[in-house]
Structures are given as C-alpha cells and as structure tokens.
Design an enzyme around this catalytic site. Structure first.
Site, mmCIF file in Angstrom:
data_model
loop_
_atom_site.group_PDB
_atom_site.id
_atom_site.type_symbol
_atom_site.label_atom_id
_atom_site.label_comp_id
_atom_site.label_asym_id
_atom_site.label_seq_id
_atom_site.Cartn_x
_atom_site.Cartn_y
_atom_site.Cartn_z
ATOM 1 N N LYS A 184 9.250 3.729 1.133
ATOM 2 C CA LYS A 184 8.456 3.315 0.040
ATOM 3 C C LYS A 184 7.277 3.834 -0.323
ATOM 4 C CE LYS A 184 6.395 -0.741 0.796
ATOM 5 N NZ LYS A 184 4.809 -0.770 0.428
ATOM 6 N N ASN A 185 6.397 4.115 0.875
ATOM 7 C CA ASN A 185 4.985 4.285 1.052
ATOM 8 C C ASN A 185 4.887 5.819 0.444
ATOM 9 O OD1 ASN A 185 4.499 1.808 1.431
ATOM 10 N ND2 ASN A 185 3.531 2.135 3.626
ATOM 11 N N ARG A 192 -8.417 -6.431 -0.171
ATOM 12 C CA ARG A 192 -8.155 -5.072 0.220
ATOM 13 C C ARG A 192 -9.009 -4.272 -0.889
ATOM 14 N NH1 ARG A 192 -1.585 -4.389 0.848
ATOM 15 N NH2 ARG A 192 -1.878 -2.151 1.914
ATOM 16 N N PRO A 193 -10.407 -4.097 -0.257
ATOM 17 C CA PRO A 193 -11.233 -3.421 -1.290
ATOM 18 C C PRO A 193 -10.786 -2.115 -1.679
ATOM 19 C CG PRO A 193 -12.194 -3.303 1.242
ATOM 20 C CD PRO A 193 -10.561 -4.190 0.922
ATOM 21 N N ILE A 194 -11.332 -1.513 -2.960
ATOM 22 C CA ILE A 194 -11.146 -0.073 -3.295
ATOM 23 C C ILE A 194 -12.348 0.708 -3.386
ATOM 24 C CG2 ILE A 194 -8.724 -0.641 -4.373
ATOM 25 C CD1 ILE A 194 -10.463 -0.682 -6.985
ATOM 26 N N ASP A 195 -13.389 0.480 -2.559
ATOM 27 C CA ASP A 195 -14.588 1.048 -2.697
ATOM 28 C C ASP A 195 -14.668 2.620 -2.431
ATOM 29 O OD1 ASP A 195 -13.910 -0.278 -0.190
ATOM 30 O OD2 ASP A 195 -15.917 0.240 0.524
ATOM 31 N N ASP A 206 2.261 -1.486 10.065
ATOM 32 C CA ASP A 206 3.380 -2.111 9.499
ATOM 33 C C ASP A 206 4.319 -2.116 10.540
ATOM 34 O OD1 ASP A 206 1.929 -1.681 7.219
ATOM 35 O OD2 ASP A 206 3.068 0.075 6.335
ATOM 36 N N CYS A 245 -5.146 -9.746 -1.137
ATOM 37 C CA CYS A 245 -3.733 -9.718 -0.939
ATOM 38 C C CYS A 245 -3.287 -10.594 0.477
ATOM 39 C CB CYS A 245 -3.471 -8.153 -0.688
ATOM 40 S SG CYS A 245 -2.304 -7.702 1.027
ATOM 41 N N ARG A 250 10.463 -6.083 -1.408
ATOM 42 C CA ARG A 250 9.491 -5.190 -1.806
ATOM 43 C C ARG A 250 9.637 -3.860 -1.031
ATOM 44 N NH1 ARG A 250 4.337 -6.830 -0.086
ATOM 45 N NH2 ARG A 250 4.095 -4.576 -0.568
ATOM 46 N N ARG A 270 0.537 -4.166 -5.240
ATOM 47 C CA ARG A 270 -0.822 -4.184 -4.859
ATOM 48 C C ARG A 270 -1.153 -2.702 -4.805
ATOM 49 N NH1 ARG A 270 -2.421 -9.310 -4.772
ATOM 50 N NH2 ARG A 270 -0.608 -10.685 -3.886
ATOM 51 N N ILE A 292 -6.418 -2.474 11.635
ATOM 52 C CA ILE A 292 -6.521 -1.895 10.454
ATOM 53 C C ILE A 292 -6.586 -3.031 9.344
ATOM 54 C CG2 ILE A 292 -5.398 -0.667 8.718
ATOM 55 C CD1 ILE A 292 -5.739 1.112 11.093
HETATM 56 C C1 UD1 Z 1 -1.246 1.893 3.238
HETATM 57 C C2 UD1 Z 1 0.129 1.517 3.031
HETATM 58 C C3 UD1 Z 1 0.502 0.251 3.852
HETATM 59 C C4 UD1 Z 1 -0.383 0.253 5.187
HETATM 60 C C5 UD1 Z 1 -1.691 1.003 5.353
HETATM 61 C C6 UD1 Z 1 -2.468 1.377 6.638
HETATM 62 C C7 UD1 Z 1 0.980 2.066 1.266
HETATM 63 C C8 UD1 Z 1 1.729 1.826 -0.286
HETATM 64 N N1 UD1 Z 1 0.600 1.401 1.613
HETATM 65 O O1 UD1 Z 1 -2.066 0.761 2.538
HETATM 66 O O2 UD1 Z 1 1.812 -0.080 4.198
HETATM 67 O O3 UD1 Z 1 -0.320 -0.828 6.028
HETATM 68 O O4 UD1 Z 1 -1.640 2.043 4.596
HETATM 69 O O5 UD1 Z 1 -1.482 2.218 7.367
HETATM 70 O O6 UD1 Z 1 1.167 3.320 1.418
HETATM 71 N N2 UD1 Z 1 -10.153 -0.106 2.878
HETATM 72 C C9 UD1 Z 1 -11.428 -0.122 2.331
HETATM 73 N N3 UD1 Z 1 -11.931 0.208 1.306
HETATM 74 C C10 UD1 Z 1 -10.943 1.119 0.503
HETATM 75 C C11 UD1 Z 1 -9.719 1.172 1.036
HETATM 76 C C12 UD1 Z 1 -9.310 0.745 2.118
HETATM 77 O O7 UD1 Z 1 -12.202 -1.219 3.098
HETATM 78 O O8 UD1 Z 1 -11.444 1.464 -0.600
HETATM 79 C C13 UD1 Z 1 -9.552 -0.674 4.259
HETATM 80 C C14 UD1 Z 1 -8.496 -1.590 3.941
HETATM 81 O O9 UD1 Z 1 -9.046 -3.026 3.377
HETATM 82 C C15 UD1 Z 1 -7.982 -1.807 5.166
HETATM 83 C C16 UD1 Z 1 -8.049 -0.419 5.891
HETATM 84 O O10 UD1 Z 1 -8.992 0.407 5.022
HETATM 85 O O11 UD1 Z 1 -8.664 -2.580 5.898
HETATM 86 C C17 UD1 Z 1 -6.712 0.595 5.615
HETATM 87 O O12 UD1 Z 1 -6.329 0.685 4.336
HETATM 88 P P1 UD1 Z 1 -5.557 1.777 3.735
HETATM 89 O O13 UD1 Z 1 -5.470 2.871 4.722
HETATM 90 O O14 UD1 Z 1 -6.077 2.029 2.191
HETATM 91 O O15 UD1 Z 1 -4.136 1.115 3.242
HETATM 92 P P2 UD1 Z 1 -3.458 1.159 1.944
HETATM 93 O O16 UD1 Z 1 -3.429 2.423 1.282
HETATM 94 O O17 UD1 Z 1 -3.746 -0.110 1.274
#
Ligand code: UD1
Length: 418
Positions: free
Chosen positions: A22-23, A121-124, A306, A116, A398, A92, A328
């Site tokens: 999926k990922n 789940r920030p996107i900064d 995961d 979530c 999902r 998400r 994480i």
């Molecule tokens: C992806 C996977 C998810 C997996 C995760 C960690 C997909 C679709 N999902 O999620 O299954 O659990 O990797 O291996 O591939 N963070 C920030 N700011 C940001 C982005 C992330 O603070 O802009 C933090 C998140 O809140 C979290 C950590 O970084 O605590 C890890 O997030 P990230 O590696 O981005 O995971 P995803 O890509 O959302």
C-alpha cells in the site's frame, strides 16, 4: 458498517501470497500524474486507500482502467490543481499529491489532511521543503494554497526528521524541477526506493534512494512506463505475527525478505523458527511464545512502527513481560485498550507499553481504532476462547486486501458480517 466475526482458538497454517505494498502504491499513483503518457502498474493491491487515490487521480482528469492487480493510468489530460475536502479526508496520506500537482501545474489547492487516529500528523516538513524549492504557501481556514509562479527550483533540503511522506513529496516535486535537489536525512524505507525506481523508469534522474542523501537532477519531461509494486512488508509481518500468536506455521510467498529483516529478531526472540528463501519466509511457532525483551520502533532499517500493534498481540500470549517504546507516533497504543477487553495485561505510560503475557485470551467485542491496531485485534480474536466481533473494520480494509479470505485459506474461522 461491516464487522469481522472470529471463532477463536484457530491455529494458522498454510501458504499466503503477499500483495503489493500500500505504502508504495500510493505515492507511485500520485507520481503517474507527472507522466505525459500512459502508465501501467502491476501488483497494485485492492484496498480502499488505493481506491481513494484512484478517485483523486480521476478527479484531477486521469483516465483509469483497472483489472485485478493491474491498473492503467492515462494522465495526459490531467491538469486539475485542486483536491476537494471530501477526497482529502478519505485518505490521510493524500498529502503526497501536493508535490505531484505542484510539479505539473505550478500551483495547487488542497484541504488539510487533518489529525489522525495515530495522533497529530503535521505536514510542516513537507511545506518547509516546498518553500525551499520556491513555493509560496498560504495556509488558511484548513486549506493549503501553494503557488510557484516561476516553476519549482532544485534546492538543498536538510530534513529535521527522515519523514517518509516528506521525502516522497520532495522527490515528486524535484524530479522535473529546474536544477538539482539534494535531500539530506532522507527516509530510507523500501517504499522510497520503489518510488525512485518508478520515476527513473519514466526518465527521472534520481540517485541514492535508500541512503540518507538523495540527489535528484531535474528533467524536462517524464514518460509513462510499466512498473510492478514491491510486496507489502507490513502485510507480511502481520501474517507472521498471526501465525506466531496462534502457535501455527506459515509460508509467505512473493516477499522481499531483506525488507522484513528489521522484524526478524522479534520473532526469533519469541522462539519462532524461520527459514528465509529468496522470495519466501517460512515461520514455525513454538507451542508457547517467549517474551520479547524490548521493541523500540524506529525509522527504517529499525523496527517499523506499523508492525508494533500486531506484534503486541503476540506478546499478550507469550511467557513473560515484553516492553514497547513507540518513538515514531505520539499516540499509537489505542489498540492496547481494546486488547484489554480480551483479557490482555498491558500498561501504557506515554510512549511505553508494558505487556505481561497471559496464557489465554477470551472472546469479546472490540473496535478497530486504526489500520494496524485493527489487525492486532483480529489476531487477538484468533487466539481467544470463543466467538469475537471486531467492529469498524473499514480501517483494516484500508491496508489488508481481503483479510478474511486470506485468513480463511489459512484455516481461521472468520467471516465478514455486513
Ligand atoms: C508513512 C507510512 C505509515 C508509517 C510511517 C512511518 C505511508 C502512506 N504511510 O507515514 O504507514 O507508519 O510512514 O514509518 O507511507 N512528521 C512531522 N512533520 C511532517 C511530517 C511528519 O512532524 O511534516 C512526524 C509525524 O507526525 C510522525 C513522524 O514524523 O510522528 C513520522 O511521519 P512520516 O515518516 O512522515 O510518516 P508518514 O509519511 O505520514
């Protein structure tokens, strides 16, 4: 909404073909937007998250044709720049479309993917990286408006954390940007390598995927290609945990054992015997599992977050006390509360969970709180004495293709009740 009804005390035995990841599928589907001709993806899993990504592609103007695990995407007339809120909320990880739309159209309007079930789940990191590439970001009232009037420009980006989604988004933005992009502290997950392989097959110039420094030399165009999605390492780890928890025996086929290596020590410590083939893993569980001293979730190649929930269920029936540290996500123990309903003995304190194994679990009704947590409850129901009901299984759909069919084939008494 559908439920799973599971008649417990099953011993999981048999063979399973692991589906596509999926990922990997999600960012690669977003990447098809960048091509100027048709792409065909094979081994694309049939999951509700994949359906959500296909709906977004259709909304943006792609033509889609799906036949089982093969999906054809024709993005040649897809110039949509906006993803409406109802589509953003379906999945998400829809944020990964931002990099692709920006690369194709130089502006994008998305609603915020929102909090979530795993905590905020920030996107900064995504947005700050785009800013470095010349994007103006305007976040207002839950929507994100991004513009780069002069097109995306390559940049050197130092990630504060090796975020999987941010690394993917940068790759999507950088592959056709002007100049060279260097990502330092990039995520190293196998799904990043798969995305880079797809983009390179389309004519991209990406080097270093799988290492912490990735270099992307921007190219003018990408063409379509045929690509096969890598097998899902988390689906594999989940069925291994199910076999281990029930004292069973499983042969996983169509896997890349190297990708699953980070969880091997947990199964070995629990007393499972493993035979690793080229594309197969055979796991034989002992009569009773031993505790796993410490599981600390980490970025790849560390223990994957995961796999934490399914392996926690294993520990609920093991001999002794196991300790989990979730590094994480802030809030990834919701399944622990539901496992208590089965008679599990778990104490959670912040990012630490202490699991004291018990000899027996008992059937109950429990609610899937998220994708992997839901799978953990199904495993608990398989171990438990009596008939359990798992509700809210849309979370499980999902990320696990036809879980009940896979488990039935492995000898589990499980049915979907709509
Ligand atoms: C992806 C996977 C998810 C997996 C995760 C960690 C997909 C679709 N999902 O999620 O299954 O659990 O990797 O291996 O591939 N963070 C920030 N700011 C940001 C982005 C992330 O603070 O802009 C933090 C998140 O809140 C979290 C950590 O970084 O605590 C890890 O997030 P990230 O590696 O981005 O995971 P995803 O890509 O959302």
């Amino acid at each position: 909404m559908a439920d799973f009804i599971v008649n417990g005390r099953s011993v999981l035995c048999g063979e399973v073909d692991i589906h596509g990841a999926k990922n990997s599928a999600l960012p690669i589907l977003a990447a098809t937007l960048l091509c100027n001709s048709k792409c065909t993806l094979y081994n694309c899993p049939e999951l509700s998250d994949v359906d959500a990504a296909l709906k977004i592609l259709k909304y943006l103007g792609c033509k889609i044709h799906r036949q089982c695990d093969a999906v054809e995407i024709d993005p040649s007339n897809a110039f949509g720049k906006e993803i409406p809120d109802f589509l953003m909320r379906e999945m998400r990880s829809s944020i990964v479309f931002l990099g692709a739309i920006l690369a194709k159209c130089s502006n994008a309007l998305l609603s915020y993917p929102g909090g979530c079930e795993l905590g905020p789940r920030p996107i900064d990191i995504h947005l700050n990286s785009f800013k470095k590439m010349g994007v103006e970001v305007d976040e207002r009232f839950g929507s994100i408006n991004c513009q780069c009037c002069n097109g995306l420009c390559g940049a050197t980006i130092n990630l504060p954390f090796p975020s999987v989604g941010a690394t993917e988004n940068i790759l999507l933005a950088a592959v056709t940007a002007k100049g060279t992009t260097k990502i330092h502290n990039a995520a190293r997950e196998p799904e990043i390598i798969d995305l880079a392989a797809f983009l390179n097959s389309c004519g991209g110039k990406i080097q270093g995927a799988g290492d912490s420094v990735i270099t992307v030399e921007g190219v003018a165009h990408l063409h379509g290609c045929e690509h096969s999605i890598i097998p899902d390492r988390i689906e594999a780890a989940t069925y291994m945990a199910a076999a281990a928890a029930t004292g069973g025996k499983i042969l996983l086929k169509n896997v890349i054992p190297d990708h699953i290596e980070p969880v091997f020590y947990a199964f070995r410590e629990a007393g499972c015997d493993m035979e690793i083939g080229e594309n197969t893993i055979k796991l034989t569980a002992p009569k009773r599992l031993s505790r796993i001293k410490l599981i600390r979730t980490l970025v790849y190649p560390g223990f994957p977050t995961d796999a934490q929930a399914p392996i926690m269920t294993m520990c609920t029936v093991a001999r002794g006390t196991s300790i989990f540290i979730e590094t994480i996500f802030q809030n990834r123990y919701k399944h622990a509360n539901e496992l208590l309903r089965f008679g599990a003995n778990i104490k959670v304190e912040g990012r630490v969970a202490v699991v004291e194994g018990t000899e027996r679990l008992y059937a109950t009704e429990a609610k899937a709180t998220d994708l992997r947590g839901g799978a953990a409850l199904v495993i608990a129901a398989m171990c438990a004495e009596g008939v359990s009901r798992i509700t809210d299984i849309y979370h499980i759909d999902r990320g696990y293709q036809s879980m009940e069919k896979v488990l039935t084939k492995l000898g589990v008494d499980i049915k979907r009740e709509v």
